[in-house]
Each structure stands twice: as structure tokens, then as C-alpha cells.
Design a protein around this motif. Structure first.
Motif, short mmCIF file in Angstrom:
data_model
loop_
_atom_site.label_atom_id
_atom_site.label_comp_id
_atom_site.label_asym_id
_atom_site.label_seq_id
_atom_site.Cartn_x
_atom_site.Cartn_y
_atom_site.Cartn_z
N PRO A 63 32.09 30.87 45.17
CA PRO A 63 31.28 30.47 44.01
C PRO A 63 31.14 31.53 42.92
CG PRO A 63 29.89 30.90 45.92
CD PRO A 63 31.29 30.92 46.42
N GLU A 64 31.28 32.81 43.28
CA GLU A 64 31.14 33.86 42.27
C GLU A 64 32.42 34.09 41.48
OE1 GLU A 64 29.41 37.57 43.45
OE2 GLU A 64 28.25 36.62 45.05
N VAL A 65 33.55 33.65 41.99
CA VAL A 65 34.84 33.92 41.36
C VAL A 65 35.08 32.93 40.23
CG1 VAL A 65 37.34 33.91 41.71
CG2 VAL A 65 35.84 34.97 43.41
N LYS A 66 35.21 33.45 39.02
CA LYS A 66 35.47 32.62 37.85
C LYS A 66 36.92 32.73 37.36
CE LYS A 66 31.16 31.55 38.02
NZ LYS A 66 30.78 30.26 38.65
N ALA A 67 37.64 33.72 37.89
CA ALA A 67 39.03 33.93 37.46
C ALA A 67 39.80 34.57 38.60
CB ALA A 67 39.08 34.83 36.23
N VAL A 68 41.12 34.34 38.61
CA VAL A 68 41.98 34.99 39.59
C VAL A 68 43.04 35.80 38.87
CG1 VAL A 68 41.61 33.28 41.39
CG2 VAL A 68 43.49 32.96 39.78
N VAL A 69 43.38 36.92 39.46
CA VAL A 69 44.44 37.79 38.98
C VAL A 69 45.51 37.80 40.07
CG1 VAL A 69 45.08 40.13 38.30
CG2 VAL A 69 42.90 39.16 37.55
N VAL A 91 43.16 32.18 34.81
CA VAL A 91 44.28 32.79 35.55
C VAL A 91 44.94 33.89 34.73
CG1 VAL A 91 46.40 32.37 36.81
CG2 VAL A 91 44.76 30.52 36.55
N PHE A 92 45.07 35.04 35.35
CA PHE A 92 45.94 36.11 34.87
C PHE A 92 47.04 36.25 35.91
CE2 PHE A 92 47.62 40.34 34.78
CZ PHE A 92 47.64 40.71 33.43
N VAL A 93 48.31 36.13 35.49
CA VAL A 93 49.41 36.16 36.44
C VAL A 93 50.40 37.25 36.06
CG1 VAL A 93 50.61 34.30 35.19
CG2 VAL A 93 51.24 34.80 37.56
N GLU A 94 50.81 38.00 37.06
CA GLU A 94 51.80 39.05 36.80
C GLU A 94 53.16 38.41 36.50
OE1 GLU A 94 52.56 42.03 36.16
OE2 GLU A 94 50.50 42.71 36.09
N LYS A 95 54.02 39.20 35.87
CA LYS A 95 55.36 38.73 35.56
C LYS A 95 56.26 38.92 36.79
CE LYS A 95 56.28 43.01 35.86
NZ LYS A 95 56.85 43.33 37.17
#
Length: 325
Positions: A63-69, A91-95
Motif C-alpha cells: 500500500p505504501e508503494v506508489k511507483a516502481v523502479v 514506472v521508471f524502467v532501465e534500458k
């Protein structure tokens, strides 16, 4: 403050966390995470105050996570981005973003449908010297662009051991392209525009796992030509140069620009301050989520970068020119 989870806590995942964790001005903090081998990350997670979870599903349900890397193997990116979007997580996604244009489009569509921010980790876009190069070209300082040269190489391939995911040719097609060269493809798109077609030679001269030598000849939509190489078994090197009718500019490493005019005596070398580009990209992601400026890498560019990568794989396999879709 954006509460995020780091997914993939190997060397690069930890680099991303270290760039912002504990900084109140970053706009983002990591509160949870997951990784392939939990035991390898337990001490690090405890040190950084990260709740280490057992699976990606648990991350998305937190519930605390609003974004994933995402700092995970390349082939997992598309499905992970789509799952995050469906869970309402930014979402932040690596190349590389994904390995096919179709999967990149599906990931972008899922994020747009869910109304979440999607950011791609091409961190060289945040270099001040790159902004200067772009301004020079767009302002006419270089005249008509004729040709681009790019090189991003390093010794990382020597560390790829059989059985490791980066040593898998399905995860690292064209050798150094996944870890290094894709950054230069994005750099060229950012500075000089889209690709029209590519021709590629790629092979392994010394490495037992992946290709160590990959070279490309290409045409851009503008008509300018391009040469590019990425080597996975050489000293580290970064260079990108723009050659125009009125002048040329070359970025040597990340902080030094060289310029020479065609006429007159104008010639200079300019040094720029060192920039923490990992922190800069995560701060820009957090700002975009907070309603600030859009993340400075359009999703259309992200998709086109994948299309170039996919075309490069086809060209290398066929030994012929491949149009970029």
C-alpha cells in the motif's frame, strides 16, 4: 515525496538507490524492494531502510508503494511495466526499454490507459554538455548536419560468466548494445532525430559468451549518415560527434565539448561540471509524477529506440540493410 520500490537489487539497482536515498530534495525514496536472490540483498536493504519483499506481486500490492523502479533483466521489462500500470503504479524502467517495438508499444499503451507516468533510464539526456550540443545544432551553429559518429564501449563483457543473465545472448543480443550501446542510440535520436535504416556487423572475437564487437552504419530521416560502435571487451570510452557544413562538435566523455568552425579561427574546448545523472533522472521522474514538467524523454522516442535495436538485430542476422519501422 514519492514512495518507490526498487525491483532488481544487483549492482545497478543499488546504484540507483544510492543516488537518492536519504536526500530530502530528491523527491523520491525507496521504501520497499524485491530481487532475484533475496539473501544477496538482505544486508543492503536493512542498511537503506528498504522492506525486502519476496516477489514482484508483493511489491505491486504494497500500500505504501506508489511507483516502481525496474532494474531487471531486459526480457522482463514489458510484462513488468504492464503489470505495474494495471496496479496503478508509476514506472521508471532501465534500458533497454524492451526488446521489440510491439512490446514497447504495448507497455506505453498500458501506462497511458492507467494514467501513470512512464520514464526510461537514458541518463545521458541529463548531461549539460548534451543540452549545449542540441542547442548548437538547432540554433544553426553547425549548419546542415551531414554525419554523426558515436562510440560507447567498455570492458564489462569480461565479467559475464556463463549462466549469468547478461551472458545470455537472448538477453544481450548484439553484445554491448543492451548495457551500453542503446544509450548512444537514444543520444543520437535526442540530438539528431530518427533513424531510417541500419546495417550492422556483430561478432565475438575474444569473449566466450556474447558478441564483443558491434558496429553500425545508418541513415537518419534527415538524410545524414551515421557510424557507431559498441565494444564489450575494451577500455571504457564515450564519444559522440556531430559534423555539419559550418562546424563540428564532439562530446568527449560526459563533461568536455570540442568545437571547430569551418571558416575563420573559432575553435574551443569547454569543460562542464560533473552531473549525478542517476539522481537527475530519478528526480525528474518524481517531479513528473508530482505534476511538474513531463519526463524529458518522450515515449515516442523510447519506442523508436527499441525499433532501432530490433532493426539492428535483424540487420546483423541477415547481413543486409534493415529499414527501421
Amino acid at each position: 515525496m514519492l514512495n518507490a520500490a526498487i525491483v532488481g537489487m544487483g549492482r545497478w539497482g543499488q546504484t540507483l538507490v544510492d543516488s537518492v536515498q536519504g536526500r530530502n530534495d530528491a523527491g523520491i525514496r525507496f521504501v520497499a524492494g524485491s530481487t532475484g536472490t533475496r539473501s544477496k540483498a538482505e544486508a543492503y536493504a536493512a542498511q537503506k531502510g528498504i522492506a525486502l519483499l519476496d516477489s514482484y506481486d508483493q511489491v505491486l500490492a504494497h500500500p505504501e508503494v506508489k511507483a516502481v523502479v525496474l532494474a531487471t533483466p531486459h526480457a522482463q521489462h514489458a510484462d513488468q511495466v504492464i503489470a505495474a500500470a494495471r496496479a496503478g503504479k508509476h514506472v521508471f524502467v532501465e534500458k533497454p526499454f524492451t526488446l521489440t517495438k510491439a512490446s514497447a508499444e504495448a507497455a506505453v499503451e498500458a501506462c497511458a490507459k492507467a494514467g501513470v507516468v512512464l520514464a526510461l533510464g537514458h541518463n545521458r539526456r541529463f548531461l549539460p554538455a548534451v543540452a549545449e550540443m542540441k542547442a548548437m545544432l538547432e540554433g544553426g551553429k553547425l549548419g546542415t548536419l551531414l554525419h554523426v559518429e558515436g562510440q560507447f564501449s567498455g570492458p564489462g563483457g569480461f565479467a559475464y560468466k556463463p549462466g549469468a543473465w547478461r551472458a545470455d545472448r537472448a538477453e544481450s543480443p548484439l553484445g554491448g548494445m543492451g548495457g551500453m550501446g542503446i544509450h548512444m542510440v537514444d543520444m543520437i535520436i535526442n540530438l539528431a532525430g530518427r533513424f531510417r535504416d541500419v546495417r550492422v556487423l556483430s561478432h565475438a572475437r575474444v569473449l566466450p559468451t556474447i558478441d564483443d564487437t558491434t558496429a553500425m552504419l545508418a541513415t537518419l530521416d534527415s538524410g545524414a549518415t551515421l557510424t557507431f560502435a559498441t565494444l564489450a571487451a575494451s577500455p571504457r570510452f564515450w564519444r559522440v560527434a556531430l559534423f555539419g557544413t559550418e562546424g563540428l562538435v564532439e562530446l568527449r566523455g560526459h563533461e568536455q565539448l570540442f568545437f571547430r568552425a569551418r571558416e575563420g579561427n573559432e575553435e574551443w574546448v569547454r569543460d562542464f561540471p560533473v552531473t549525478d545523472i542517476e539522481a537527475a533522472e530519478l528526480e525528474a521522474f518524481a517531479a513528473a509524477v508530482a505534476g511538474g514538467p513531463a519526463y524529458p524523454l518522450p515515449v515516442a522516442d523510447a519506442i523508436h529506440g527499441v525499433a532501432v535495436f530490433e532493426a539492428m538485430m535483424g540487420a546483423a542476422a541477415s547481413g543486409s540493410a534493415y529499414a527501421v519501422a
